[in-house]
Write an enzyme that holds these catalytic residues in place. Structure first.
Site, PDB file in Angstrom:
ATOM      1  N   GLY A  19       0.787  -1.237   0.000  1.00 29.64           N
ATOM      2  CA  GLY A  19       0.000   0.000   0.000  1.00 29.64           C
ATOM      3  C   GLY A  19       0.819   1.286   0.000  1.00 29.64           C
ATOM      4  CE  LYS A  71       7.729   2.705  -7.532  1.00 28.62           C
ATOM      5  NZ  LYS A  71       7.148   1.934  -6.416  1.00 28.62           N
TER       6      LYS A  71
HETATM    7  N1  LIG Z   1      -6.569   0.989   1.511  1.00 29.66           N
HETATM    8  C1  LIG Z   1      -6.812   0.442   0.310  1.00 29.66           C
HETATM    9  N2  LIG Z   1      -8.074   0.404  -0.195  1.00 29.66           N
HETATM   10  C2  LIG Z   1      -8.323  -0.151  -1.404  1.00 29.66           C
HETATM   11  N3  LIG Z   1      -7.372  -0.693  -2.185  1.00 29.66           N
HETATM   12  C3  LIG Z   1      -6.100  -0.665  -1.751  1.00 29.66           C
HETATM   13  C4  LIG Z   1      -5.766  -0.094  -0.479  1.00 29.66           C
HETATM   14  N4  LIG Z   1      -4.428  -0.228  -0.303  1.00 29.66           N
HETATM   15  C5  LIG Z   1      -3.963  -0.833  -1.393  1.00 29.66           C
HETATM   16  N5  LIG Z   1      -4.954  -1.102  -2.266  1.00 29.66           N
HETATM   17  C6  LIG Z   1      -4.807  -1.766  -3.562  1.00 29.66           C
HETATM   18  O1  LIG Z   1      -3.855  -2.814  -3.387  1.00 29.66           O
HETATM   19  C7  LIG Z   1      -2.919  -2.819  -4.446  1.00 29.66           C
HETATM   20  C8  LIG Z   1      -1.522  -2.606  -3.877  1.00 29.66           C
HETATM   21  O2  LIG Z   1      -1.431  -1.316  -3.298  1.00 29.66           O
HETATM   22  P1  LIG Z   1      -0.234  -0.338  -3.692  1.00 29.66           P
HETATM   23  O3  LIG Z   1      -0.092  -0.296  -5.179  1.00 29.66           O
HETATM   24  O4  LIG Z   1      -0.454   0.954  -3.001  1.00 29.66           O
HETATM   25  O5  LIG Z   1       0.988  -1.140  -3.046  1.00 29.66           O
HETATM   26  P2  LIG Z   1       2.543  -0.789  -3.158  1.00 29.66           P
HETATM   27  O6  LIG Z   1       3.156  -1.118  -1.843  1.00 29.66           O
HETATM   28  O7  LIG Z   1       2.703   0.590  -3.664  1.00 29.66           O
HETATM   29  O8  LIG Z   1       3.034  -1.829  -4.263  1.00 29.66           O
HETATM   30  P3  LIG Z   1       4.408  -1.785  -5.099  1.00 29.66           P
HETATM   31  O9  LIG Z   1       5.401  -2.538  -4.283  1.00 29.66           O
HETATM   32  O10 LIG Z   1       4.040  -2.492  -6.377  1.00 29.66           O
HETATM   33  O11 LIG Z   1       4.793  -0.352  -5.328  1.00 29.66           O
HETATM   34  C9  LIG Z   1      -3.368  -1.741  -5.441  1.00 29.66           C
HETATM   35  O12 LIG Z   1      -4.160  -2.335  -6.437  1.00 29.66           O
HETATM   36  C10 LIG Z   1      -4.211  -0.816  -4.594  1.00 29.66           C
HETATM   37  O13 LIG Z   1      -5.214  -0.161  -5.321  1.00 29.66           O
HETATM   38 MG   LIG Z   2       3.645   1.226  -5.407  1.00 32.09          MG
END
Ligand SMILES: Nc1ncnc2c1ncn2[C@@H]1O[C@H](COP(=O)(O)OP(=O)(O)OP(=O)(O)O)[C@@H](O)[C@H]1O
Ligand SMILES: [Mg+2]
Length: 245
Positions: A15, A38
C-alpha cells in the site's frame, strides 16, 4: 530547504502508493505545493523509449504534478528487483542521475513524497539498497505495513533495518485493516508493534471505497486519509508551516 518523506513498506503490494497518494491529496488540499517521486520503478509498460510507471502516474495525478522525467527517472519493464531488471535489459540503475532528479524536483515544491520500491533491502545495484538511497536523499521514512498475522515480524524487521542504517522512522501506517470482522491479530498487533519498537503508529487505513489504481480514481482516499492518519506526525517538525492557510 525542501522537506519531504520517503514512504517505504514491509513488502511489495502493501500500500505504499495508496498511502503516498493519500498524503499528496491531503497536503494539496491544504494548499501545500507537494511533489511526488517514484525514483525507481519496475514492471513499467509502454514503448521502450517511453516506458510508463503506473505508480508514478497515479502519484502525479494525486499531486497534480507535471514533471514526469524527474518524478520517474529510472524505469524498467520487467517486474523484478531493479538490479535484476536492469541486468536483463542491459541497463543499470543510475543512482547519481536519480539523486540529481531528486534535487531538481526539490526546487519546484515545498514538500516531496518519495515512494520506495518493495522494502528497504531491495537491491538497486551492487552493494546499494533502497535504504542507501534514502540515506543519500536525507529523508525520514514512514513504514507501511499490514496489521494481520505476520505483521509483528515484518514490521519489526523493517524498523530494525532502518534504525541500524541510521534512518529516521517517523511512524508506521497499517493499511487495509478490516472495519468489521477484525481478526484478533489486527486488533492486537498495532499496540504490540508500538510497545516493542517504540515507533509511533500514525493510523490505519481501511479498504477505501472507489479507489481504482488502474484508471487513477481516488474514491474516498482523501477523506479517509484525513480522518484516520496523523498527517502532522508525518510532517514532523515542519507540520506548523504546512497548516491550511
Ligand atoms: N486501503 C486500500 N483500499 C483499497 N485498495 C487498496 C488499499 N491499499 C492498497 N490497495 C490496492 O492494493 C494494491 C496494492 O497497493 P499499492 O499499489 O499501493 O501497493 P505498493 O506497496 O505501492 O506496491 P508496489 O510494491 O508495487 O509499489 C493496489 O491495487 C491498490 O489499489
Ligand atoms: Mg507502489
Amino acid at each position: 530547504m525542501t522537506v519531504g518523506i520517503f514512504i517505504t513498506g514491509t513488502d511489495t503490494n502493501v500500500g505504499k502508493t495508496v498511502v503516498s497518494a493519500g498524503l499528496a491529496l491531503v497536503l494539496r488540499d491544504r494548499g501545500v505545493r507537494v511533489g511526488v517521486m517514484k525514483p525507481v520503478a519496475t514492471g513499467c509498460y509502454g514503448r521502450d523509449e517511453r516506458l510508463i510507471s503506473q505508480d508514478a502516474a497515479f502519484l502525479m495525478e494525486a499531486a497534480q504534478n507535471e514533471r514526469p522525467p524527474l518524478a520517474s527517472p529510472a524505469r524498467f519493464r520487467n517486474p523484478l528487483s531493479p538490479n535484476v531488471a536492469a541486468l536483463l535489459e542491459k541497463k543499470e540503475v543510475d543512482v547519481p542521475f536519480i539523486l540529481k532528479s531528486y534535487r531538481q524536483l526539490q526546487k519546484h515544491y515545498d514538500f516531496l513524497i518519495v515512494e520506495g520500491i518493495g522494502g528497504l533491502m531491495v537491491p538497486l545495484k551492487k552493494d546499494y539498497y533502497v535504504a542507501n538511497l534514502i540515506r543519500d536523499m536525507g529523508l525520514p521514512i514512514v513504514i507501511v505495513s499490514h496489521a494481520g498475522l505476520g505483521a509483528i515480524n515484518h514490521t519489526l524487521l523493517t524498523a530494525d533495518a532502518a534504525i541500524i542504517r541510521g534512518l529516521e522512522v517517523r511512524g508506521i501506517i497499517f493499511n487495509r485493516v478490516s472495519v468489521a470482522n477484525y481478526s484478533l491479530a489486527e486488533i492486537t498487533n498495532p499496540k504490540v508493534i508500538h510497545d516493542l519498537s517504540g515507533i509511533p503508529v500514525l493510523g490505519s487505513l481501511p479498504e477505501v471505497e472507489g479507489l481504482h489504481r488502474e484508471n487513477c480514481q481516488f474514491g474516498r482516499l482523501k477523506e479517509v486519509f484525513r480522518e484516520r492518519i496523523q498527517v502532522d506526525k508525518i510532517l514532523g517538525p515542519n507540520a506548523a508551516s504546512f497548516q491550511r492557510i
